[in-house]
Design a protein around this motif. Structure first.
Motif, PDB file in Angstrom:
ATOM      1  N   GLU A 142     -29.413  19.705   3.932  1.00 37.59           N
ATOM      2  CA  GLU A 142     -30.565  18.795   4.081  1.00 37.59           C
ATOM      3  C   GLU A 142     -31.744  19.233   3.210  1.00 37.59           C
ATOM      4  N   LEU A 143     -32.004  20.554   3.194  1.00 37.13           N
ATOM      5  CA  LEU A 143     -33.113  21.070   2.392  1.00 37.13           C
ATOM      6  C   LEU A 143     -32.842  20.835   0.908  1.00 37.13           C
ATOM      7  N   ARG A 144     -31.615  21.106   0.533  1.00 33.60           N
ATOM      8  CA  ARG A 144     -31.204  20.942  -0.864  1.00 33.60           C
ATOM      9  C   ARG A 144     -31.395  19.480  -1.289  1.00 33.60           C
ATOM     10  N   GLU A 145     -30.938  18.560  -0.454  1.00 36.81           N
ATOM     11  CA  GLU A 145     -31.059  17.134  -0.788  1.00 36.81           C
ATOM     12  C   GLU A 145     -32.518  16.720  -0.897  1.00 36.81           C
ATOM     13  N   GLU A 146     -33.337  17.247   0.004  1.00 39.55           N
ATOM     14  CA  GLU A 146     -34.760  16.874  -0.028  1.00 39.55           C
ATOM     15  C   GLU A 146     -35.426  17.391  -1.306  1.00 39.55           C
ATOM     16  N   ASN A 147     -35.148  18.640  -1.643  1.00 45.99           N
ATOM     17  CA  ASN A 147     -35.749  19.191  -2.867  1.00 45.99           C
ATOM     18  C   ASN A 147     -35.215  18.487  -4.113  1.00 45.99           C
ATOM     19  N   LEU A 148     -33.910  18.219  -4.129  1.00 43.86           N
ATOM     20  CA  LEU A 148     -33.323  17.534  -5.296  1.00 43.86           C
ATOM     21  C   LEU A 148     -33.943  16.155  -5.478  1.00 43.86           C
TER      22      LEU A 148
END
Lengths: 259, 361
Positions: B186-192
């Protein structure tokens, strides 16, 4: 055993500088993250622990807008069998209105239960009386601030209640009953994101709150939101260490702290 | 999953031989891999001792990746909901506020108040060069100086950069290592999504932990990711950053695991220090790819281990004192936090490399 647990989605306000909108009509919560009310987290855990041991099912119920589905998914991920959303477009801040709505819902839908668990209070409004009012409307026994469930029998619970001054009271409560669960009664399990995703596959039923609100008039009306009055700032003492100590000493003497 | 990979283990013991936790704590990585091979139960508290320094994985001759085995074990515990309360709190806080300390997201850019120039949002920059703050530097009073100092260095060189402010989410490096794969995702998707929305061309990280996950675990970013020490070294070489004076103290450099042994950035921080000192910094007996872990990685910042043994940070401080160092320099916020307590007790100071540089520009 069938246990109904009420779960509320609340804004996380710790360390936030809250802003009142307009002429005091509301507080701006638009940018705040939300989560399950902390007390409700303990209530769900306690209910799930009971059915894991003795069998039965837990139904999680939330009152709120569609976003409240989030807390139902979490409760299901913790072990609840299903989740019901009483979808209300307006924010119901009045605990009497919430309890009346819930009473009508439970009666109209003929929902079976042996026990109802709520958290002691919700982090947002902190009325701590939804459970008590609901129990009175349902005419069932009510134990508040339950810190332990010592025995589960066919027709009663033996529970410990937290009293003022660190005392505890052990009481026998006939079933069906309503307990408000105190935080610290257990250690709620961790709910992983994967767990919540899996829980999303379990159907949550949505009921329109407007179908159950005929007698749920609010007894509390919020007239205006205001900031707490500002207090005077702290006095800053200037000078070198010796001067500061002398001034501090004089103030303590003047205020009667030091004779 | 690494369950099949463990079958390749020949129990040579290189993992335990190089593990910073072996021998002094109940944690024995070779034993854990053995138990995995034979599908034996593993005590639930053991996986939380691992610092994710990855020395075992780097040195393993059969590519068993023992440190990934630990992540799998933690993941299983997480899916069962049985994890230490302090780890649980860090993960729940990260889910709600996007940082393990549960600080308000609205205050993520408060550190910018420490510099006397404007730091724009990334969308207001031409070059779309992102300074990624991440959590400990955004909120911890000790580490807030790091983004402020690096900003001063970049600003002094006239390098344009911007930040995401309250839109930034934790990079997830520690979250993945704590075994919460779903939350990391989830964090990765948000930052991406943010990198894409604002057309980020380049990322400068302050923490080696962020750099590591962006480079290795965010997929094909198509964006250059650097640790600030690499960027500032380039600026120094080009003369864009000028050092006006010398840092006159005796400094020993501590290699952070995620910068050094895991990403082979050994020379850049040393070069920066050498320019500031006018001479090479001192070296620990265990340095570069043999550096001793500070014990702050992989969730250990959030897991309290009973200290009946000498902490690695205490060993570091002891050695620094013996060689006559006055300052331990490092280039990772977690190392700063872990080294500082025992160092202060002994009258030594701990400086992040950027703290030394801003004193001499």
């Amino acid at each position: 055993m069938e246990i109904v647990v009420f779960t509320k989605r609340v804004p996380v306000t710790q360390e936030e500088e809250l802003r009142i909108l307009g002429d005091g009509q509301s507080v701006d919560l638009s940018k705040l993250p939300h989560r399950m009310n902390d007390w409700d987290n303990y209530a769900v855990e306690e209910a799930v622990k009971l059915i894991e041991k003795g069998g039965g099912g837990v139904t999680s119920v939330a009152i709120g807008d569609s976003e409240s589905d989030e807390v139902l998914r979490r409760a299901i991920a913790m072990g609840a069998r299903d989740g019901f959303l009483l979808e209300a477009n307006e924010v119901l801040q009045d605990p009497f209105a919430r309890a009346t709505l819930t009473y009508n819902f439970l009666k109209k839908e003929n929902m079976p239960f042996d026990a109802i668990f709520t958290g002691v209070q919700a982090e947002d409004e902190q009325f701590a009386c939804f459970g008590g009012i609901l129990a009175a409307l349902l005419k069932i026994p009510y134990a508040a601030q339950v810190i332990g469930i010592d025995a589960v029998e066919k027709d009663h619970f033996v529970v410990r209640r937290e009293l003022e001054g660190g005392l505890q009271e052990r009481v026998k409560v006939s079933l069906p009953c309503l307990l408000s669960i105190q935080s610290g009664i257990n250690e709620p399990r961790y709910v992983s994101i994967m767990g919540v995703r899996k829980a999303s596959k379990v159907e949550r039923k949505v009921f329109k709150a407007s179908n159950y609100t005929d007698s749920g008039k609010s007894l509390v009306e919020i007239t205006k939101w205001v900031y707490p009055p500002k207090k005077e700032g702290a006095a800053m003492l200037a000078g070198d260490v010796g001067e500061i100590c002398s001034k501090l000493f004089a103030i303590l003497k003047e205020k009667g702290v030091y004779q | 999953m690494n369950s099949e990979r463990v079958l390749a283990c020949m129990q040579c013991g290189k993992c335990t031989g190089s593990c910073p936790e072996a021998g002094k704590t109940p944690f024995n990585i070779r034993m854990i891999v053995r138990k995995k091979q034979f599908q034996r139960a593993i005590e639930e508290d053991l996986p939380w001792y691992c610092t994710s320094c990855s020395t075992c994985t780097i040195r393993c001759p059969r590519d068993v990746k023992p440190s990934e085995v630990i992540i799998d074990l933690r993941s299983a515990l997480i899916e069962d909901g049985r994890i230490p309360a302090s780890i649980q709190k860090a993960l729940e806080s990260t889910f709600v506020q996007k940082n393990p300390w549960g600080k308000p997201r609205s205050k993520r850019a408060e550190w910018t108040g420490k510099v006397d120039f404007e730091i724009p949002h990334i969308s207001e920059t031409k070059e779309r060069r992102l300074l990624f703050t991440c959590c400990i530097q955004a909120y911890d009073p000790r580490c807030m100086v790091i983004p402020a100092n690096v900003s001063r260095l970049l600003h002094s060189a006239g390098m344009e950069f911007g930040i995401l402010g309250e839109e930034e989410a934790c990079c997830g490096n520690e979250i993945r290592r704590m075994g919460e794969a779903g939350l990391f995702e989830e964090l990765r998707e948000e930052n991406l999504a943010n990198f894409k929305e604002y057309g980020v061309n380049e990322i400068i990280t302050l923490s080696p932990h962020c750099m590591n996950t962006f480079r290795k675990e965010y997929g094909d970013l198509g964006i250059r990711v650097s640790h600030y020490s690499e960027v500032v070294q380039g600026l120094l070489e080009r003369g864009a950053v000028k050092l006006e004076s010398r840092y006159e103290k005796k400094v020993v450099y501590h290699d952070p695991c995620f910068l050094g042994k895991q990403n082979a950035i050994f020379d850049e921080p040393r070069t920066l220090l050498a320019k500031a000192l006018g001479t090479n910094s001192l070296e620990f007996s265990r340095m570069r790819d043999n550096s001793l872990c500070c014990e702050g990685g992989g969730g250990r910042m959030f897991f309290d281990v009973e200290t009946t043994y000498q902490r690695n940070s205490e060993s570091r401080v002891k050695e620094a004192l013996e060689m006559g160092a006055e300052v331990i320099a490092t280039s990772c916020p977690f190392c700063v936090m872990n080294l500082e307590d025992p160092a202060t007790e002994k009258g030594l100071s701990v400086k992040e490399v950027s703290e030394i540089l801003v004193e001499v520009i």
